[in-house]
Design an enzyme around this catalytic site. Sequence first.
Site, short mmCIF file in Angstrom:
data_model
loop_
_atom_site.label_atom_id
_atom_site.label_comp_id
_atom_site.label_asym_id
_atom_site.label_seq_id
_atom_site.Cartn_x
_atom_site.Cartn_y
_atom_site.Cartn_z
N PHE A 60 50.87 -32.04 48.93
CA PHE A 60 48.49 -32.49 48.61
C PHE A 60 48.34 -31.88 50.40
CE2 PHE A 60 49.79 -36.62 46.03
CZ PHE A 60 49.12 -36.13 45.57
N ARG A 61 48.97 -31.51 51.20
CA ARG A 61 47.99 -30.14 52.15
C ARG A 61 47.51 -31.01 53.36
NH1 ARG A 61 51.30 -26.35 50.25
NH2 ARG A 61 50.66 -25.88 48.39
N ASN B 142 55.67 -30.42 54.47
CA ASN B 142 55.33 -29.19 55.24
C ASN B 142 53.32 -29.62 54.92
OD1 ASN B 142 54.36 -29.45 52.25
ND2 ASN B 142 54.98 -26.96 52.30
N ASP C 297 61.24 -28.98 52.54
CA ASP C 297 60.63 -28.03 51.74
C ASP C 297 59.48 -26.77 52.26
OD1 ASP C 297 60.56 -27.33 48.83
OD2 ASP C 297 58.75 -28.03 48.66
N HIS D 88 65.50 -27.24 50.56
CA HIS D 88 64.41 -25.89 49.85
C HIS D 88 65.98 -24.47 50.06
CE1 HIS D 88 61.39 -22.53 49.31
NE2 HIS D 88 62.32 -22.39 49.77
N ASP E 118 56.53 -29.98 41.58
CA ASP E 118 56.31 -28.65 42.97
C ASP E 118 55.38 -28.31 43.22
OD1 ASP E 118 56.56 -27.03 45.51
OD2 ASP E 118 57.45 -25.88 44.03
N GLY F 122 53.46 -20.14 45.18
CA GLY F 122 53.11 -21.57 44.91
C GLY F 122 51.65 -22.09 43.67
#
Length: 426
Positions: A62-63, A93, A151, A178, A304, A324
């Site tokens: 979701f950043r 991340n 990840d 990951h 993902d 991605g």
Amino acid sequence: MQRLIKGGTAFVNGQLIKADVLVADTKIKAIGENLATDGVDQVIDATGKLVAPGLVDVHVHFRDPGQTYKETVATGSRAAAHGGFTTVGAMPNVDPVPDTPDKIQAMIKHNHEDGVVHIAQYASVTKNRQGQQVVDFQAMKDAGAFAFSDDGSGIQTAGEMYQAMKGAAQVNLPIAAHVEDNSLLFGGIMNAGKRADELGLPGAPSVSESAQVARDLVLAKATGVHYHICHVSTKESVELVRLAKAHGVHVTCEVSPHHLLLADRDISANNSYYKMNPPLRHEDDRQAVIKGLLDGTIDFIATDHAPHSKEEKPKDDMRGAANGITGSETAFETLYTHFVKSGVFTLAQLLNWMTAKPADIFGLSQAGHLEPGKPADIAIFDLNTERTITESSYLSKGVNNPFTGRKVFGTTDLTLVDGQVAYQRK
């Protein structure tokens, strides 16, 4: 408020049955045939539709915080609801990385305030996701983390992963890994092989994944941790997991829709919308992950979902582009269209891999099942009407999706979260 979803085919206890579903406020009140409409505030006609538990995706990006130009909790959760998902697991991340109790508590609070679906939050495995110093696992669990992951980065040293696995095992939470040995990438930006050569692009060998899988499975057996492998993509990884399960290792794994649907031969041009990590593999790898899913070696499907800005994903060059693709809004309908309608998967299998299995494996006890007393997290899908996936239909900020333009069945009509409308098709 009482809503009655009437006349649909419901997925209940692993079976597809004709049943109505009665929702009272936030909970499922009853499931059965020909339920009475007395006292019902709204009747939702689901005739000819699929009524499913809200889908569960334990792997989304979701950043937020720190990269909100790509996605936010608000936009990402709306995209999830658009795809029929009602529970997701948000990867760590972000900036700052949730590696302390205060940081993860702040993220959980923000998820709750801005999200329209249930968002379980990962903590990182190591400080700042740098693979060098493990977090305080007990403190992170106490602060609300449901699992641990770095990840986006493989943990490069066996010693650090061993310490991490011991810590996670002590608090009885999974590590979602990951798997990628950086020393085996050799500057590659797609899967090494004939197609990379044809496109003139540097390739990374698939052993970069399977070598770390092999290492970690040995460590997982030694520590007893619940070791979960993210986005399995190679035939060697599938075989290693199959062998480890036979030897009693507590290992689970997921596969992403794009690794089921695409191989490197499908990359028709130097197009960054086909750049992801792990990359699209060879066709025999794709067939291996399909077989692994069917025989239970691979446990479930996770998207993902990885949105990026258009500037980060120039469509005419993979070099320098971010890894991605998005997935929340297209996962069910692309998989249903390609695999269920062709008879490779049954609808019940697909639903199980996208609802009950991820929920049960990750201890999300309120998700993944249509059951009286459970939260009214429900998705209604139209399996009979064809649509074309368009960029304009996306609710995510990211449009980096190679499935745009495909004709699909299985579009989401309605998503309820705790009995409230999170998404409704116009």
